[in-house]
Design a protein around this motif. Structure first.
Motif, PDB file in Angstrom:
ATOM      1  N   PRO A 176       0.841  -1.204   0.000  1.00 58.94           N
ATOM      2  CA  PRO A 176       0.000   0.000   0.000  1.00 58.94           C
ATOM      3  C   PRO A 176       0.870   1.246   0.000  1.00 58.94           C
ATOM      4  CG  PRO A 176      -0.078  -1.088   2.138  1.00 58.94           C
ATOM      5  CD  PRO A 176       0.721  -1.972   1.224  1.00 58.94           C
ATOM      6  N   LYS A 177       0.408   2.217  -0.726  1.00 61.46           N
ATOM      7  CA  LYS A 177       1.154   3.472  -0.771  1.00 61.46           C
ATOM      8  C   LYS A 177       1.115   4.103   0.612  1.00 61.46           C
ATOM      9  CE  LYS A 177       0.278   4.380  -5.607  1.00 61.46           C
ATOM     10  NZ  LYS A 177      -0.323   5.280  -6.576  1.00 61.46           N
ATOM     11  N   PRO A 178       2.249   4.622   1.072  1.00 58.20           N
ATOM     12  CA  PRO A 178       2.244   5.252   2.400  1.00 58.20           C
ATOM     13  C   PRO A 178       1.316   6.466   2.389  1.00 58.20           C
ATOM     14  CG  PRO A 178       4.345   5.619   1.283  1.00 58.20           C
ATOM     15  CD  PRO A 178       3.536   4.688   0.423  1.00 58.20           C
ATOM     16  N   LYS A 179       0.527   6.519   3.440  1.00 57.10           N
ATOM     17  CA  LYS A 179      -0.397   7.647   3.544  1.00 57.10           C
ATOM     18  C   LYS A 179       0.387   8.886   3.958  1.00 57.10           C
ATOM     19  CE  LYS A 179      -4.376   4.863   4.706  1.00 57.10           C
ATOM     20  NZ  LYS A 179      -5.417   4.574   5.698  1.00 57.10           N
ATOM     21  N   THR A 180       0.179   9.916   3.224  1.00 53.82           N
ATOM     22  CA  THR A 180       0.847  11.171   3.574  1.00 53.82           C
ATOM     23  C   THR A 180      -0.142  12.002   4.370  1.00 53.82           C
ATOM     24  OG1 THR A 180       0.142  12.150   1.493  1.00 53.82           O
ATOM     25  CG2 THR A 180       2.316  11.148   1.529  1.00 53.82           C
ATOM     26  N   THR A 181       0.311  12.416   5.523  1.00 54.83           N
ATOM     27  CA  THR A 181      -0.542  13.271   6.342  1.00 54.83           C
ATOM     28  C   THR A 181      -0.301  14.707   5.928  1.00 54.83           C
ATOM     29  OG1 THR A 181       1.153  13.370   8.048  1.00 54.83           O
ATOM     30  CG2 THR A 181      -0.548  11.691   8.311  1.00 54.83           C
TER      31      THR A 181
END
Length: 197
Positions: A176-181
């Motif tokens: 999964p693509k890392p979630k960017t906050t």
């Protein structure tokens, strides 16, 4: 059927010249092209070479078929015949259900089970032939390599070989693509009162 020659029975023919395919109805007409600065002359990739060899092998199979088949008359059933024909040249041991080594990935001793084409090889072969068919003038909707029967056959081969060899052919899951906050809004610059105070 050799697609770079014309045939009285063919509904289409094609010829590769200078890296481009020219397709005409019932005749081959083309002019030689020379490489330009935008399309430099380069050696074909390993994939392109393999695709050409696979295509030539399939066309040879059609010519040797009794009765000989032309490409437009080829169906998914003929592709399945071709795949079964290729099984005799396989190098992968596929255990029968009665074999004591059925389901073992590394059998401890030799057995009389047949050598077959590995599922991954067949799957890649069909992908290359599917692309080559369209490059040689075939219509995508009439592509025998994309026929439902061929897809079902490949799925059955994969499932049986997975059981027989004790190998899993699960699709690799993409990470999964890392979630960017979202970054917090920048703090307002200090005012002159808070600096002087």
């Amino acid at each position: 059927m050799d697609l770079s020659s014309t045939s009285a029975n063919s509904t289409f023919s094609s010829q590769i010249i200078g890296g481009s395919t020219v397709t005409t109805a019932n005749a081959v007409t083309a002019t030689a092209t020379t490489p330009t600065a935008t399309s430099p002359a380069s050696t074909p990739s390993r994939y392109e070479n393999q695709k050409r060899r696979d295509w030539n092998t399939f066309c040879q199979y059609l010519r040797n078929h009794r009765p000989p088949l032309s490409l437009p008359m080829c169906s998914g059933a003929h592709v399945l015949e071709f795949l079964r024909y290729l099984d005799q040249f396989g190098k992968t041991k596929v255990h029968n259900q009665t074999c004591p080594f059925f389901g073992l990935p590394n059998p401890p001793a030799p057995c009389p089970c047949p050598l077959r084409q590995a599922w991954g090889s067949l799957d890649a072969l069909i992908g290359r032939l599917r692309a080559a068919y369209e490059e040689h003038g075939g219509r995508p909707e009439g592509n025998p390599f994309g026929a439902r029967a061929v897809r079902i056959f490949l799925r059955e081969v994969r499932d049986f070989q997975a059981k027989a060899r004790g190998v899993s052919y699960e699709k690799k899951r993409k990470r999964p693509k890392p979630k960017t906050t979202p970054l917090p809004p920048p703090a307002p610059p200090p005012s002159a009162d808070s600096v002087a105070g």
